[in-house]
Every structure is written in structure tokens, then in C-alpha cells.
Design a protein around this motif. Structure first.
Motif, PDB file in Angstrom:
ATOM      1  N   GLY A  96       0.810  -1.215   0.000  1.00  0.00           N
ATOM      2  CA  GLY A  96       0.000   0.000   0.000  1.00  0.00           C
ATOM      3  C   GLY A  96       0.841   1.262   0.000  1.00  0.00           C
ATOM      4  N   LYS A  97       1.930   1.264   0.751  1.00  0.00           N
ATOM      5  CA  LYS A  97       2.792   2.441   0.825  1.00  0.00           C
ATOM      6  C   LYS A  97       3.373   2.767  -0.545  1.00  0.00           C
ATOM      7  N   ARG A 115       2.114   1.923  -3.482  1.00  0.00           N
ATOM      8  CA  ARG A 115       1.022   2.399  -4.334  1.00  0.00           C
ATOM      9  C   ARG A 115       0.731   3.864  -4.062  1.00  0.00           C
ATOM     10  N   GLU A 116       0.720   4.230  -2.788  1.00  0.00           N
ATOM     11  CA  GLU A 116       0.457   5.630  -2.437  1.00  0.00           C
ATOM     12  C   GLU A 116       1.587   6.533  -2.925  1.00  0.00           C
ATOM     13  N   GLN A 117       2.844   6.055  -2.860  1.00  0.00           N
ATOM     14  CA  GLN A 117       3.971   6.852  -3.356  1.00  0.00           C
ATOM     15  C   GLN A 117       3.853   7.076  -4.860  1.00  0.00           C
ATOM     16  N   ALA A 156       1.020   7.107  -6.610  1.00  0.00           N
ATOM     17  CA  ALA A 156      -0.080   8.044  -6.820  1.00  0.00           C
ATOM     18  C   ALA A 156       0.375   9.471  -6.497  1.00  0.00           C
ATOM     19  N   GLU A 157       1.169   9.619  -5.453  1.00  0.00           N
ATOM     20  CA  GLU A 157       1.687  10.927  -5.077  1.00  0.00           C
ATOM     21  C   GLU A 157       2.605  11.482  -6.170  1.00  0.00           C
ATOM     22  N   ARG A 214       0.468  12.676  -9.013  1.00  0.00           N
ATOM     23  CA  ARG A 214      -0.162  13.964  -8.682  1.00  0.00           C
ATOM     24  C   ARG A 214       0.853  15.101  -8.789  1.00  0.00           C
TER      25      ARG A 214
END
Length: 92
Positions: free
Chosen positions: A51-52, A54-56, A58-59, A62
Motif C-alpha cells: 500500500g505504501k 502504491r500511495e507513493q 499516486a503521489e 499527482r
């Protein structure tokens, strides 16, 4: 087992008895490396990104969009040079 920060080195022969634990560690993001005669031969990695991670990603997307804006719907990475250069071949 040798623990080096977030990395585990373990002989294949010993890993057999600890496979479930090693898989859990790899799923949790720890580097798990199996060795044969002291040489690294296999790295256990999760199939899906944690998850971490994946969030990186996505960040990062962005942040890139904030710099360059949204990509056009017909964007093709193979044609990305079209966005870098104008019709005369000069940087846009």
C-alpha cells in the motif's frame, strides 16, 4: 538468519522451516534474500505493491500533473517527443 536493517539473508535449507514467516516479511516490505553456499540466489518479493508503494506512485503522479497538467486523453508515451518539441524541432 542475518538481519541487516530491513534485509534478511537466510540459507535455502533453513528457509524451508521458516517459509511462512519469510513470506509475511516480504509482504510487509522487508527484503528477504535466500542464499546458497553464502551467495544470494533468490529475492522474495510480493506480487502486488505494498500500500505504501502504491500511495507513493499516486503521489508522484499527482506531483507530475501539478507540474505539467493533465495529459491529453490521446497521449501516447511513444509519441511523447511531440510534447517536448515544436513543429520546427526546437524545444517547446
Amino acid at each position: 538468519m542475518v538481519h541487516i536493517s530491513e534485509m534478511t539473508h537466510i540459507a535455502i535449507s533453513e528457509a524451508k522451516a521458516h517459509l511462512t514467516d519469510l513470506v509475511r516479511r516480504a509482504e510487509g516490505g522487508e527484503d528477504v534474500i535466500l542464499t546458497r553456499h553464502g551467495k544470494e540466489v533468490i529475492r522474495l518479493v510480493p506480487v502486488r505493491a505494498p500500500g505504501k508503494l502504491r500511495e507513493q506512485r499516486a503521489e508522484a503522479i499527482r506531483a507530475a500533473q501539478a507540474l505539467v497538467g493533465d495529459l491529453p486523453p490521446d497521449f501516447d508515451a511513444a509519441r511523447s517527443q511531440d510534447f517536448l518539441y515544436d513543429d520546427d524541432g526546437l524545444p517547446a
